[in-house]
Motif scaffolding. Sequence first.
Motif, PDB file in Angstrom:
ATOM      1  N   SER A 162       0.832  -1.206   0.000  1.00  0.00           N
ATOM      2  CA  SER A 162       0.000   0.000   0.000  1.00  0.00           C
ATOM      3  C   SER A 162       0.864   1.252   0.000  1.00  0.00           C
ATOM      4  CB  SER A 162      -0.930  -0.012   1.217  1.00  0.00           C
ATOM      5  OG  SER A 162      -1.825  -1.106   1.124  1.00  0.00           O
ATOM      6  N   LEU A 163       0.330   2.301  -0.604  1.00  0.00           N
ATOM      7  CA  LEU A 163       1.038   3.570  -0.760  1.00  0.00           C
ATOM      8  C   LEU A 163       0.271   4.689  -0.072  1.00  0.00           C
ATOM      9  CD1 LEU A 163       3.444   4.977  -2.232  1.00  0.00           C
ATOM     10  CD2 LEU A 163       1.831   5.447  -4.086  1.00  0.00           C
ATOM     11  N   VAL A 164       0.986   5.482   0.735  1.00  0.00           N
ATOM     12  CA  VAL A 164       0.387   6.583   1.488  1.00  0.00           C
ATOM     13  C   VAL A 164       1.017   7.895   1.029  1.00  0.00           C
ATOM     14  CG1 VAL A 164       0.087   7.582   3.794  1.00  0.00           C
ATOM     15  CG2 VAL A 164       0.034   5.096   3.499  1.00  0.00           C
ATOM     16  N   LEU A 165       0.183   8.868   0.700  1.00  0.00           N
ATOM     17  CA  LEU A 165       0.642  10.209   0.355  1.00  0.00           C
ATOM     18  C   LEU A 165       0.673  11.049   1.619  1.00  0.00           C
ATOM     19  CD1 LEU A 165       1.275  12.539  -1.665  1.00  0.00           C
ATOM     20  CD2 LEU A 165      -1.211  12.816  -1.904  1.00  0.00           C
ATOM     21  N   ILE A 166       1.755  11.805   1.810  1.00  0.00           N
ATOM     22  CA  ILE A 166       1.885  12.698   2.963  1.00  0.00           C
ATOM     23  C   ILE A 166       1.640  14.124   2.479  1.00  0.00           C
ATOM     24  CG2 ILE A 166       3.420  13.554   4.758  1.00  0.00           C
ATOM     25  CD1 ILE A 166       5.001  10.888   4.315  1.00  0.00           C
ATOM     26  N   ILE A 167       0.668  14.786   3.088  1.00  0.00           N
ATOM     27  CA  ILE A 167       0.352  16.165   2.707  1.00  0.00           C
ATOM     28  C   ILE A 167       0.578  17.067   3.918  1.00  0.00           C
ATOM     29  CG2 ILE A 167      -1.382  17.743   1.805  1.00  0.00           C
ATOM     30  CD1 ILE A 167      -2.893  15.258   0.763  1.00  0.00           C
ATOM     31  N   GLU A 210       2.913  21.481  13.395  1.00  0.00           N
ATOM     32  CA  GLU A 210       2.523  21.263  12.002  1.00  0.00           C
ATOM     33  C   GLU A 210       1.614  20.039  11.890  1.00  0.00           C
ATOM     34  OE1 GLU A 210       4.560  21.102   7.594  1.00  0.00           O
ATOM     35  OE2 GLU A 210       5.826  20.770   9.327  1.00  0.00           O
ATOM     36  N   SER A 211       0.618  20.140  11.023  1.00  0.00           N
ATOM     37  CA  SER A 211      -0.292  19.023  10.778  1.00  0.00           C
ATOM     38  C   SER A 211       0.048  18.359   9.448  1.00  0.00           C
ATOM     39  CB  SER A 211      -1.738  19.502  10.725  1.00  0.00           C
ATOM     40  OG  SER A 211      -2.145  19.965  11.979  1.00  0.00           O
ATOM     41  N   PHE A 212      -0.179  17.060   9.404  1.00  0.00           N
ATOM     42  CA  PHE A 212       0.039  16.288   8.190  1.00  0.00           C
ATOM     43  C   PHE A 212      -1.185  15.434   7.940  1.00  0.00           C
ATOM     44  CE2 PHE A 212       4.196  17.084   9.960  1.00  0.00           C
ATOM     45  CZ  PHE A 212       4.969  17.414   8.854  1.00  0.00           C
ATOM     46  N   GLU A 213      -1.622  15.406   6.703  1.00  0.00           N
ATOM     47  CA  GLU A 213      -2.714  14.517   6.322  1.00  0.00           C
ATOM     48  C   GLU A 213      -2.095  13.342   5.585  1.00  0.00           C
ATOM     49  OE1 GLU A 213      -7.176  14.323   4.921  1.00  0.00           O
ATOM     50  OE2 GLU A 213      -6.234  16.196   5.475  1.00  0.00           O
ATOM     51  N   LEU A 214      -2.411  12.128   6.013  1.00  0.00           N
ATOM     52  CA  LEU A 214      -1.950  10.922   5.356  1.00  0.00           C
ATOM     53  C   LEU A 214      -3.124  10.319   4.613  1.00  0.00           C
ATOM     54  CD1 LEU A 214       0.358  11.449   7.366  1.00  0.00           C
ATOM     55  CD2 LEU A 214       0.548   8.984   7.653  1.00  0.00           C
ATOM     56  N   VAL A 215      -2.940  10.042   3.311  1.00  0.00           N
ATOM     57  CA  VAL A 215      -3.994   9.516   2.456  1.00  0.00           C
ATOM     58  C   VAL A 215      -3.506   8.205   1.842  1.00  0.00           C
ATOM     59  CG1 VAL A 215      -5.469   9.976   0.460  1.00  0.00           C
ATOM     60  CG2 VAL A 215      -4.690  11.879   1.884  1.00  0.00           C
ATOM     61  N   VAL A 216      -4.283   7.147   2.000  1.00  0.00           N
ATOM     62  CA  VAL A 216      -3.923   5.858   1.406  1.00  0.00           C
ATOM     63  C   VAL A 216      -4.343   5.883  -0.061  1.00  0.00           C
ATOM     64  CG1 VAL A 216      -4.144   3.356   1.533  1.00  0.00           C
ATOM     65  CG2 VAL A 216      -4.285   4.712   3.624  1.00  0.00           C
ATOM     66  N   LEU A 217      -3.362   6.007  -0.960  1.00  0.00           N
ATOM     67  CA  LEU A 217      -3.662   6.066  -2.390  1.00  0.00           C
ATOM     68  C   LEU A 217      -3.811   4.674  -3.001  1.00  0.00           C
ATOM     69  CD1 LEU A 217      -1.330   8.938  -3.646  1.00  0.00           C
ATOM     70  CD2 LEU A 217      -3.729   9.047  -2.967  1.00  0.00           C
ATOM     71  N   GLN A 218      -2.914   3.795  -2.657  1.00  0.00           N
ATOM     72  CA  GLN A 218      -2.985   2.397  -3.108  1.00  0.00           C
ATOM     73  C   GLN A 218      -3.288   1.575  -1.870  1.00  0.00           C
ATOM     74  OE1 GLN A 218       0.643   0.883  -4.739  1.00  0.00           O
ATOM     75  NE2 GLN A 218      -0.155  -1.174  -4.985  1.00  0.00           N
ATOM     76  N   ASN A 219      -4.475   0.983  -1.834  1.00  0.00           N
ATOM     77  CA  ASN A 219      -4.941   0.338  -0.614  1.00  0.00           C
ATOM     78  C   ASN A 219      -5.082  -1.171  -0.810  1.00  0.00           C
ATOM     79  OD1 ASN A 219      -6.140  -0.446   1.739  1.00  0.00           O
ATOM     80  ND2 ASN A 219      -7.760   1.072   1.690  1.00  0.00           N
ATOM     81  N   MET A 235       3.487   6.695  12.682  1.00  0.00           N
ATOM     82  CA  MET A 235       4.611   6.459  13.605  1.00  0.00           C
ATOM     83  C   MET A 235       5.936   6.419  12.831  1.00  0.00           C
ATOM     84  SD  MET A 235       3.181   3.948  16.631  1.00  0.00           S
ATOM     85  CE  MET A 235       2.757   2.606  15.558  1.00  0.00           C
ATOM     86  N   PHE A 236       5.922   5.792  11.653  1.00  0.00           N
ATOM     87  CA  PHE A 236       7.116   5.764  10.806  1.00  0.00           C
ATOM     88  C   PHE A 236       7.504   7.182  10.388  1.00  0.00           C
ATOM     89  CE2 PHE A 236       8.797   5.846   6.456  1.00  0.00           C
ATOM     90  CZ  PHE A 236       9.955   5.096   6.614  1.00  0.00           C
ATOM     91  N   TRP A 237       6.539   7.970   9.930  1.00  0.00           N
ATOM     92  CA  TRP A 237       6.791   9.343   9.478  1.00  0.00           C
ATOM     93  C   TRP A 237       7.243  10.223  10.642  1.00  0.00           C
ATOM     94  CZ3 TRP A 237       8.186  11.947   5.503  1.00  0.00           C
ATOM     95  CH2 TRP A 237       7.982  13.327   5.432  1.00  0.00           C
ATOM     96  N   GLU A 238       6.605  10.081  11.791  1.00  0.00           N
ATOM     97  CA  GLU A 238       6.977  10.875  12.964  1.00  0.00           C
ATOM     98  C   GLU A 238       8.413  10.549  13.395  1.00  0.00           C
ATOM     99  OE1 GLU A 238       4.820  12.241  17.038  1.00  0.00           O
ATOM    100  OE2 GLU A 238       4.887  10.078  16.653  1.00  0.00           O
ATOM    101  N   ASP A 239       8.780   9.271  13.386  1.00  0.00           N
ATOM    102  CA  ASP A 239      10.164   8.887  13.704  1.00  0.00           C
ATOM    103  C   ASP A 239      11.142   9.541  12.730  1.00  0.00           C
ATOM    104  OD1 ASP A 239       9.393   7.353  15.860  1.00  0.00           O
ATOM    105  OD2 ASP A 239       9.592   5.432  14.797  1.00  0.00           O
ATOM    106  N   TYR A 240      10.763   9.592  11.463  1.00  0.00           N
ATOM    107  CA  TYR A 240      11.610  10.255  10.465  1.00  0.00           C
ATOM    108  C   TYR A 240      11.740  11.752  10.769  1.00  0.00           C
ATOM    109  CZ  TYR A 240      13.122  12.544   6.247  1.00  0.00           C
ATOM    110  OH  TYR A 240      13.779  13.353   5.365  1.00  0.00           O
ATOM    111  N   LEU A 241      10.639  12.409  11.105  1.00  0.00           N
ATOM    112  CA  LEU A 241      10.684  13.843  11.420  1.00  0.00           C
ATOM    113  C   LEU A 241      11.576  14.111  12.627  1.00  0.00           C
ATOM    114  CD1 LEU A 241       6.935  14.818  10.926  1.00  0.00           C
ATOM    115  CD2 LEU A 241       8.852  15.295   9.369  1.00  0.00           C
ATOM    116  N   ILE A 242      11.491  13.262  13.639  1.00  0.00           N
ATOM    117  CA  ILE A 242      12.338  13.398  14.829  1.00  0.00           C
ATOM    118  C   ILE A 242      13.802  13.224  14.445  1.00  0.00           C
ATOM    119  CG2 ILE A 242      12.945  12.318  17.032  1.00  0.00           C
ATOM    120  CD1 ILE A 242       9.874  11.678  17.296  1.00  0.00           C
TER     121      ILE A 242
END
Length: 118
Positions: A32-37, A63-72, A96-103
């Motif tokens: 699955s693919l998630v878009l980060i906005i 900051e806010s991020f919207e995660l959208v599942v493009l390929q589900n 959690m993966f994205w937040e770890d990356y931001l940290i």
Amino acid sequence: MKELILPKFLLAEEPTKPIDREVYIYSPHYLSLVLIIPEDDITLFLNEEKRTKPRKTFTYQDESFELVVLQNNVGLAGGNLSPEITEDEFLNQAWMFWEDYLIWEDSNSDESEISQLN
């Protein structure tokens, strides 16, 4: 010999596009693919089909991020490649993966935006 382990998530983007390109998280476990906005990205407009996709908003610092599942394929791959989970749980794990990356990114760059890694 080192054992290769398939990562649960991968950070994905098209490196030849301009610097303001879209960023994705891909899950080989759930195919699955998630878009980060990011909230301040006003240049990205989702068409009607993409607006109906599973999505969730998260906050990191101010900051806010919207995660959208493009390929589900969460429902199809769950139980075969990884444990069965809901789309909501999948988005939480992707966050959690994205937040770890931001940290990590925050701890490896200074105020002038120059990486401390080089």
